[in-house]
Design a protein around this motif. Structure first.
Motif, PDB file in Angstrom:
ATOM      1  N   PHE A  89      10.611   3.337   3.722  1.00  0.00           N
ATOM      2  CA  PHE A  89       9.243   3.814   3.608  1.00  0.00           C
ATOM      3  C   PHE A  89       8.265   2.684   3.341  1.00  0.00           C
ATOM      4  O   PHE A  89       7.143   2.709   3.841  1.00  0.00           O
ATOM      5  CB  PHE A  89       9.161   4.887   2.517  1.00  0.00           C
ATOM      6  CG  PHE A  89       9.974   6.095   2.850  1.00  0.00           C
ATOM      7  CD1 PHE A  89       9.603   6.936   3.882  1.00  0.00           C
ATOM      8  CD2 PHE A  89      11.125   6.370   2.149  1.00  0.00           C
ATOM      9  CE1 PHE A  89      10.369   8.041   4.206  1.00  0.00           C
ATOM     10  CE2 PHE A  89      11.890   7.471   2.462  1.00  0.00           C
ATOM     11  CZ  PHE A  89      11.513   8.316   3.496  1.00  0.00           C
ATOM     12  N   SER A  90       8.681   1.677   2.590  1.00  0.00           N
ATOM     13  CA  SER A  90       7.769   0.560   2.339  1.00  0.00           C
ATOM     14  C   SER A  90       7.519  -0.238   3.619  1.00  0.00           C
ATOM     15  O   SER A  90       6.403  -0.683   3.868  1.00  0.00           O
ATOM     16  CB  SER A  90       8.308  -0.336   1.231  1.00  0.00           C
ATOM     17  OG  SER A  90       9.560  -0.867   1.588  1.00  0.00           O
ATOM     18  N   ARG A  91       8.542  -0.404   4.451  1.00  0.00           N
ATOM     19  CA  ARG A  91       8.342  -1.108   5.717  1.00  0.00           C
ATOM     20  C   ARG A  91       7.479  -0.301   6.675  1.00  0.00           C
ATOM     21  O   ARG A  91       6.634  -0.857   7.381  1.00  0.00           O
ATOM     22  CB  ARG A  91       9.681  -1.423   6.369  1.00  0.00           C
ATOM     23  CG  ARG A  91      10.419  -2.518   5.663  1.00  0.00           C
ATOM     24  CD  ARG A  91      11.674  -2.886   6.383  1.00  0.00           C
ATOM     25  NE  ARG A  91      12.393  -3.908   5.629  1.00  0.00           N
ATOM     26  CZ  ARG A  91      13.549  -4.387   5.976  1.00  0.00           C
ATOM     27  NH1 ARG A  91      14.144  -3.948   7.066  1.00  0.00           N
ATOM     28  NH2 ARG A  91      14.125  -5.300   5.246  1.00  0.00           N
ATOM     29  N   VAL A  92       7.684   0.992   6.736  1.00  0.00           N
ATOM     30  CA  VAL A  92       6.863   1.838   7.610  1.00  0.00           C
ATOM     31  C   VAL A  92       5.413   1.817   7.142  1.00  0.00           C
ATOM     32  O   VAL A  92       4.496   1.693   7.951  1.00  0.00           O
ATOM     33  CB  VAL A  92       7.409   3.281   7.653  1.00  0.00           C
ATOM     34  CG1 VAL A  92       6.427   4.221   8.330  1.00  0.00           C
ATOM     35  CG2 VAL A  92       8.740   3.309   8.386  1.00  0.00           C
ATOM     36  N   ALA A  93       5.207   1.918   5.835  1.00  0.00           N
ATOM     37  CA  ALA A  93       3.841   1.889   5.306  1.00  0.00           C
ATOM     38  C   ALA A  93       3.170   0.552   5.604  1.00  0.00           C
ATOM     39  O   ALA A  93       2.008   0.509   6.014  1.00  0.00           O
ATOM     40  CB  ALA A  93       3.849   2.158   3.807  1.00  0.00           C
ATOM     41  N   ALA A  94       3.898  -0.545   5.428  1.00  0.00           N
ATOM     42  CA  ALA A  94       3.327  -1.863   5.720  1.00  0.00           C
ATOM     43  C   ALA A  94       3.010  -1.994   7.203  1.00  0.00           C
ATOM     44  O   ALA A  94       1.930  -2.473   7.584  1.00  0.00           O
ATOM     45  CB  ALA A  94       4.288  -2.964   5.284  1.00  0.00           C
ATOM     46  N   GLY A  95       3.922  -1.558   8.050  1.00  0.00           N
ATOM     47  CA  GLY A  95       3.683  -1.618   9.500  1.00  0.00           C
ATOM     48  C   GLY A  95       2.508  -0.758   9.918  1.00  0.00           C
ATOM     49  O   GLY A  95       1.694  -1.158  10.757  1.00  0.00           O
ATOM     50  N   ALA A  96       2.390   0.427   9.333  1.00  0.00           N
ATOM     51  CA  ALA A  96       1.272   1.313   9.663  1.00  0.00           C
ATOM     52  C   ALA A  96      -0.054   0.698   9.219  1.00  0.00           C
ATOM     53  O   ALA A  96      -1.054   0.779   9.947  1.00  0.00           O
ATOM     54  CB  ALA A  96       1.469   2.675   9.016  1.00  0.00           C
ATOM     55  N   CYS A  97      -0.072   0.078   8.044  1.00  0.00           N
ATOM     56  CA  CYS A  97      -1.302  -0.560   7.565  1.00  0.00           C
ATOM     57  C   CYS A  97      -1.716  -1.729   8.460  1.00  0.00           C
ATOM     58  O   CYS A  97      -2.895  -1.887   8.793  1.00  0.00           O
ATOM     59  CB  CYS A  97      -1.131  -1.045   6.125  1.00  0.00           C
ATOM     60  SG  CYS A  97      -1.067   0.279   4.924  1.00  0.00           S
ATOM     61  N   ILE A  98      -0.746  -2.528   8.869  1.00  0.00           N
ATOM     62  CA  ILE A  98      -1.045  -3.655   9.754  1.00  0.00           C
ATOM     63  C   ILE A  98      -1.539  -3.153  11.104  1.00  0.00           C
ATOM     64  O   ILE A  98      -2.546  -3.643  11.640  1.00  0.00           O
ATOM     65  CB  ILE A  98       0.188  -4.562   9.914  1.00  0.00           C
ATOM     66  CG1 ILE A  98       0.469  -5.285   8.597  1.00  0.00           C
ATOM     67  CG2 ILE A  98       0.012  -5.556  11.059  1.00  0.00           C
ATOM     68  CD1 ILE A  98       1.793  -6.014   8.552  1.00  0.00           C
ATOM     69  N   ALA A  99      -0.860  -2.148  11.654  1.00  0.00           N
ATOM     70  CA  ALA A  99      -1.273  -1.605  12.953  1.00  0.00           C
ATOM     71  C   ALA A  99      -2.663  -0.985  12.869  1.00  0.00           C
ATOM     72  O   ALA A  99      -3.500  -1.184  13.758  1.00  0.00           O
ATOM     73  CB  ALA A  99      -0.250  -0.576  13.434  1.00  0.00           C
ATOM     74  N   LEU A 100      -2.927  -0.238  11.800  1.00  0.00           N
ATOM     75  CA  LEU A 100      -4.246   0.357  11.625  1.00  0.00           C
ATOM     76  C   LEU A 100      -5.310  -0.726  11.476  1.00  0.00           C
ATOM     77  O   LEU A 100      -6.405  -0.615  12.035  1.00  0.00           O
ATOM     78  CB  LEU A 100      -4.255   1.284  10.411  1.00  0.00           C
ATOM     79  CG  LEU A 100      -5.562   2.014  10.139  1.00  0.00           C
ATOM     80  CD1 LEU A 100      -5.919   2.912  11.313  1.00  0.00           C
ATOM     81  CD2 LEU A 100      -5.460   2.810   8.854  1.00  0.00           C
TER      82      LEU A 100
END
Length: 122
Positions: A99-110
């Motif tokens: 979940f931390s990797r998905v959240a980080a990836g989503a923040c970077i993509a956003l």
């Protein structure tokens, strides 16, 4: 010659959703495990059991000494492996990496999408 038009922001969102799907697909596949039996490892040995059966004293000690298991014997947080529907449980820190990797990836993509929109506005 005319300049190429930049991709529409909705295309970036589509790419983001595709990336998230690719990242989460292994997790979704492992979520289909049934956990018919559980395996607890300790210095005393490896204990495989079903929640419906009476547990030997050694298996009960293994479960109670390991914070990844509930006193009943099932996983407190998440299973680490599920081969043949036999699950071993992970600690909370091991479960949170996804979940931390998905959240980080989503923040970077956003951030990239919003930066693209901001640059396009100028």
């Amino acid at each position: 010659p005319p300049l190429p038009t930049p991709p529409h922001p909705s295309h970036a969102m589509g790419r983001l959703l595709l990336t998230v799907l690719c990242i989460t697909s292994p997790w979704l596949a492992s979520a289909q495990c049934q956990c018919d039996r559980y395996r607890c490892r300790s210095d005393a040995g490896v204990f495989e059991y079903s929640l419906e059966q009476m547990l030997p004293t050694e298996a009960t000690a293994c479960i109670l000494d390991n914070s990844a298991y509930t006193p009943k014997g099932d996983c407190r947080y998440c299973p680490s492996s599920c081969e043949g529907n036999v699950c071993e449980c992970q600690s909370s820190m091991s479960c949170d990496w996804f979940f931390s990797r998905v959240a980080a990836g989503a923040c970077i993509a956003l951030g990239i999408v919003l930066l693209g929109i901001a640059v396009r506005q100028f």
